[in-house]
Design a protein around this motif. Structure first.
Motif, mmCIF file in Angstrom:
data_model
loop_
_atom_site.group_PDB
_atom_site.id
_atom_site.type_symbol
_atom_site.label_atom_id
_atom_site.label_comp_id
_atom_site.label_asym_id
_atom_site.label_seq_id
_atom_site.Cartn_x
_atom_site.Cartn_y
_atom_site.Cartn_z
ATOM 1 N N ILE A 234 35.206 43.555 34.197
ATOM 2 C CA ILE A 234 34.293 42.409 34.256
ATOM 3 C C ILE A 234 33.855 42.145 35.698
ATOM 4 O O ILE A 234 34.672 42.116 36.621
ATOM 5 C CB ILE A 234 34.967 41.152 33.661
ATOM 6 N N ASP A 235 32.556 41.953 35.859
ATOM 7 C CA ASP A 235 31.998 41.555 37.156
ATOM 8 C C ASP A 235 32.027 40.034 37.205
ATOM 9 O O ASP A 235 31.207 39.357 36.585
ATOM 10 C CB ASP A 235 30.565 42.082 37.289
ATOM 11 N N ILE A 236 32.985 39.504 37.936
ATOM 12 C CA ILE A 236 33.213 38.065 37.930
ATOM 13 C C ILE A 236 32.078 37.297 38.607
ATOM 14 O O ILE A 236 31.955 36.071 38.458
ATOM 15 C CB ILE A 236 34.571 37.743 38.604
ATOM 16 N N THR A 237 31.227 38.015 39.351
ATOM 17 C CA THR A 237 30.109 37.343 40.029
ATOM 18 C C THR A 237 28.967 37.026 39.068
ATOM 19 O O THR A 237 28.088 36.225 39.392
ATOM 20 C CB THR A 237 29.573 38.218 41.177
ATOM 21 N N GLY A 241 27.362 36.030 30.196
ATOM 22 C CA GLY A 241 27.842 37.169 29.415
ATOM 23 C C GLY A 241 29.341 37.376 29.434
ATOM 24 O O GLY A 241 29.911 37.885 28.464
ATOM 25 N N ASN A 242 30.001 37.004 30.536
ATOM 26 C CA ASN A 242 31.440 37.259 30.635
ATOM 27 C C ASN A 242 32.242 36.453 29.610
ATOM 28 O O ASN A 242 33.143 36.980 28.952
ATOM 29 C CB ASN A 242 31.940 36.934 32.042
ATOM 30 N N GLN A 273 39.264 29.620 30.812
ATOM 31 C CA GLN A 273 40.479 29.645 31.635
ATOM 32 C C GLN A 273 40.811 31.060 32.091
ATOM 33 O O GLN A 273 41.252 31.271 33.227
ATOM 34 C CB GLN A 273 41.650 29.075 30.835
ATOM 35 N N ILE A 274 40.605 32.029 31.203
ATOM 36 C CA ILE A 274 40.870 33.426 31.563
ATOM 37 C C ILE A 274 39.976 33.857 32.716
ATOM 38 O O ILE A 274 40.431 34.476 33.688
ATOM 39 C CB ILE A 274 40.662 34.338 30.335
ATOM 40 N N LEU A 275 38.696 33.520 32.623
ATOM 41 C CA LEU A 275 37.752 33.900 33.682
ATOM 42 C C LEU A 275 38.078 33.191 34.995
ATOM 43 O O LEU A 275 37.978 33.790 36.078
ATOM 44 C CB LEU A 275 36.323 33.576 33.239
ATOM 45 N N GLU A 276 38.480 31.934 34.910
ATOM 46 C CA GLU A 276 38.852 31.202 36.125
ATOM 47 C C GLU A 276 40.077 31.830 36.782
ATOM 48 O O GLU A 276 40.159 31.944 38.013
ATOM 49 C CB GLU A 276 39.123 29.734 35.789
ATOM 50 N N THR A 277 41.037 32.253 35.956
ATOM 51 C CA THR A 277 42.243 32.895 36.485
ATOM 52 C C THR A 277 41.916 34.239 37.119
ATOM 53 O O THR A 277 42.439 34.584 38.190
ATOM 54 C CB THR A 277 43.274 33.091 35.356
ATOM 55 N N ILE A 278 41.034 35.006 36.464
ATOM 56 C CA ILE A 278 40.617 36.299 37.024
ATOM 57 C C ILE A 278 39.947 36.095 38.377
ATOM 58 O O ILE A 278 40.234 36.802 39.359
ATOM 59 C CB ILE A 278 39.662 37.023 36.054
ATOM 60 N N LYS A 280 40.268 33.599 40.454
ATOM 61 C CA LYS A 280 41.243 33.138 41.441
ATOM 62 C C LYS A 280 42.102 34.288 41.943
ATOM 63 O O LYS A 280 42.345 34.431 43.151
ATOM 64 C CB LYS A 280 42.120 32.053 40.817
ATOM 65 N N ASN A 281 42.565 35.129 41.017
ATOM 66 C CA ASN A 281 43.422 36.252 41.406
ATOM 67 C C ASN A 281 42.676 37.269 42.260
ATOM 68 O O ASN A 281 43.228 37.818 43.217
ATOM 69 C CB ASN A 281 43.982 36.937 40.160
ATOM 70 N N ARG A 282 41.426 37.519 41.909
ATOM 71 C CA ARG A 282 40.660 38.507 42.678
ATOM 72 C C ARG A 282 40.300 37.982 44.062
ATOM 73 O O ARG A 282 40.255 38.752 45.026
ATOM 74 C CB ARG A 282 39.394 38.894 41.905
ATOM 75 N N SER A 283 40.060 36.691 44.157
ATOM 76 C CA SER A 283 39.700 36.126 45.465
ATOM 77 C C SER A 283 40.888 36.100 46.420
ATOM 78 O O SER A 283 40.721 36.078 47.637
ATOM 79 C CB SER A 283 39.159 34.705 45.287
ATOM 80 N N SER A 284 42.102 36.114 45.839
ATOM 81 C CA SER A 284 43.303 36.067 46.685
ATOM 82 C C SER A 284 43.698 37.440 47.209
ATOM 83 O O SER A 284 44.567 37.556 48.069
ATOM 84 C CB SER A 284 44.474 35.471 45.890
ATOM 85 N N LYS A 285 43.058 38.489 46.666
ATOM 86 C CA LYS A 285 43.378 39.835 47.138
ATOM 87 C C LYS A 285 42.757 40.062 48.513
ATOM 88 O O LYS A 285 41.638 39.634 48.777
ATOM 89 C CB LYS A 285 42.850 40.881 46.150
#
Length: 286
Positions: A234-237, A241-242, A273-278, A280-285
């Protein structure tokens, strides 16, 4: 000395307690598991019974015709007799094939993988822990009551078959398809006298805690998306569609397990919530 902790219970109730601390919840789960087992074998069992009965009718007809021709000293008697013998041999082979399907051979030598087992299903795992205990010779043996009320204990090999869920089915619909490790059909209701709490502990079962049964199992549905290739891609940006795709994946999970699918409105909050978690996790990398 009598062990006061021992109870005599239908094996179905014992199985329900392995699944849940609430009997009714456990029984409902058992009904779901046995219904799934019956759905899997129903077509195969219908084909088997149809083949067996058709062969039996043809064999009986050939024997009767052969007998009549023999008495009348008419030609063709030998051929009809041979057809009857061939049909009898085929009946034996068809009958044996159902035993082989259940036990992996004509004799029940070792436990077979059950046809209904879903490793991700906690209820199935707990049910299999019960059967694993019953497959041991050292475990208290289940029994059924004969017509005169006497107990008739069954061998541990009765729980080796692929259709062992039949032993805890509510009625004999699925039990009617069950062969015992010896003899033919076995559809008796089984009972067990044991300390059930100790049995659960020995089996390392983890019964679900009592409480109002959940209509929708959101937790397992969400967990199923962890490391899912489409979720990882998934492209979180993207702004559109996501969420729809996450909802579709959740719907697929419920559908694959033949469970009632929640409405899209209900699933949308989880998808968000799933998308928000994704994100958040990707931004912390780093």
């Amino acid at each position: 000395m009598v062990d006061d902790r021992k109870e005599v219970l239908p094996l179905r109730i014992v199985a329900a307690r392995f699944i849940s601390t609430d009997d009714q919840t456990g029984l409902a789960e058992l009904d779901r598991i046995t219904a799934e087992a019956w759905r899997i074998i129903q077509k195969r069992y219908w084909i088997w019974t149809s083949s067996f009965m058709t062969t039996a009718v043809v064999t009986a007809g050939a024997v009767l015709i052969g007998g009549a021709l023999t008495v009348g000293k008419a030609p063709g008697a030998d051929l009809a007799t041979l057809l009857g013998l061939g049909g009898a041999a085929l009946m034996i082979a068809i009958g044996a094939s159902w035993r082989v399907f259940q036990y992996g051979g004509m004799k029940a030598r070792s436990p077979q993988s059950p046809v209904y087992a879903d490793p991700s299903d906690l209820a199935v795992r707990n049910l299999e822990r019960l059967f694993a205990i019953l497959q041991l010779e050292s475990t208290p043996r289940p029994f059924y009551y004969s017509r005169n009320g006497a107990r008739r204990y069954v061998d541990h090999r009765y729980f080796f078959g692929k259709l062992r869920a039949a032993h805890v089915a509510k009625d004999n619909t699925i039990r009617s398809a069950l062969f015992g490790p010896v003899g033919l059909w076995f559809d008796r209701e089984l009972f067990l006298e044991a300390d059930i709490d100790k049995l659960i502990a020995d089996a390392k079962a983890e019964p679900n805690r009592a409480g109002a049964p959940k209509k929708y199992d959101y937790t397992d549905a969400v967990i199923s998306l962890i490391e899912h290739p489409e979720v990882r891609a998934i492209d979180i940006t993207k702004k559109r569609g996501n969420q729809t795709r996450i909802i579709e994946l959740l719907e697929d999970w419920y559908d694959s397990r033949r469970r009632e699918i929640p409405s899209r409105t209900q699933l949308s909050s989880y998808a968000k919530q799933i998308l928000e978690t994704i994100a958040k996790n990707r931004s912390s990398k780093p």
